[in-house]
Design a protein around this motif. Structure first.
Motif: not given
Length: 247
Positions: A3-11, A14-20, A113-117
């Motif tokens: 996995k690359n850096f973005i995929q390795q981020l904690h779920p 990434k969820f907070f980013f979608a909310l942001f 949210f599509i990107l998040f999932f």
């Protein structure tokens, strides 16, 4: 595959980013910023190696909805400045601006949210919610809700393939497909009920409802970026709110 850096981020990061993203497009007025969010999400998807899957999902899930919402606002949103007419329908400048604003926000929030999932496995997201304090029963409800549609789609495809081997016509016009789909409803419902019963038995055999502290073999870890990024999101949102107040 590594996995690359973005995929390795904690779920949760990434969820907070979608909310942001969702909060940001609601704070910033107009539609230019909201439309700008989508190309940024495309770049993030490309960096994560899921550009094709992300773009295809967005088009399938949101394109028709965006067209309908835009046309409804364009033709029926009240306004005084008429800029065009088609038959009995008139569109106004107010309707055009509101339609663009609404569709841009739907596109930005839905794409986030599509990107998040697309970046996050369901089990990782549910485990992160459980680590954040969600009870195991609540985590199971979330997991079941997120999996029910893909699971029923797999069951439906299996049943359709079985009918195809028996000589049932499943391809062709819309009417032919509808006739082929109706006989699948009964076995689909029965298989879903059976699957639910089997899952309940499996959970009870593993002491799911036992009043003891649960342990999990699946562990999630947070990196330095996972600890910093949520605060960055909050700082940016606070800055946006202050800008709106003081502007």
């Amino acid at each position: 595959m590594q996995k690359n850096f973005i995929q390795q981020l904690h779920p949760m990061t990434k969820f907070f980013f979608a909310l942001f993203v969702s909060a940001a497009v609601l704070i910033i007025p107009g539609y230019l910023f909201s439309f700008l969010v989508f190309p940024i999400l495309l770049l993030i998807a490309a960096a994560a190696g899921i550009f094709k899957e992300f773009f295809g999902t967005v088009m399938k899930a949101l394109l028709f909805l965006l067209i309908i919402v835009f046309l409804m606002q364009l033709f029926f949103y009240p306004g005084d400045h008429v800029i065009g007419q088609w038959g009995i329908f008139k569109w106004t400048e107010e309707g055009l601006n509101y339609g663009l604003t609404l569709t841009s926000r739907i596109l930005a929030m839905g794409s986030a949210f599509i990107l998040f999932f697309r970046l996050t496995e369901v089990r990782d997201f549910v485990k992160s919610l459980e680590d954040a304090g969600l009870p195991p029963m609540g985590a199971y409800v979330v997991l079941s809700t997120l999996q029910i549609i893909p699971e029923m789609r797999r069951h439906a495809n299996t049943i359709m393939d079985a009918q195809k081997t028996r000589g049932v016509e499943t391809e062709g016009s819309m009417l032919t497909r509808a006739k082929a789909f109706i006989p699948t409803l009964t076995p689909l419902i029965l298989s879903s009920i059976s699957s639910t019963e089997e899952r309940a038995i499996t959970l009870e055999s593993r002491a799911f409802s036992a009043p003891t502290k649960k342990t999990s073999l699946h562990k999630l870890t947070k990196s330095t970026a996972d600890r910093i990024l949520p605060f960055v999101y909050i700082i940016i949102l606070v800055g946006m709110v202050l800008w709106r107040i003081l502007a």
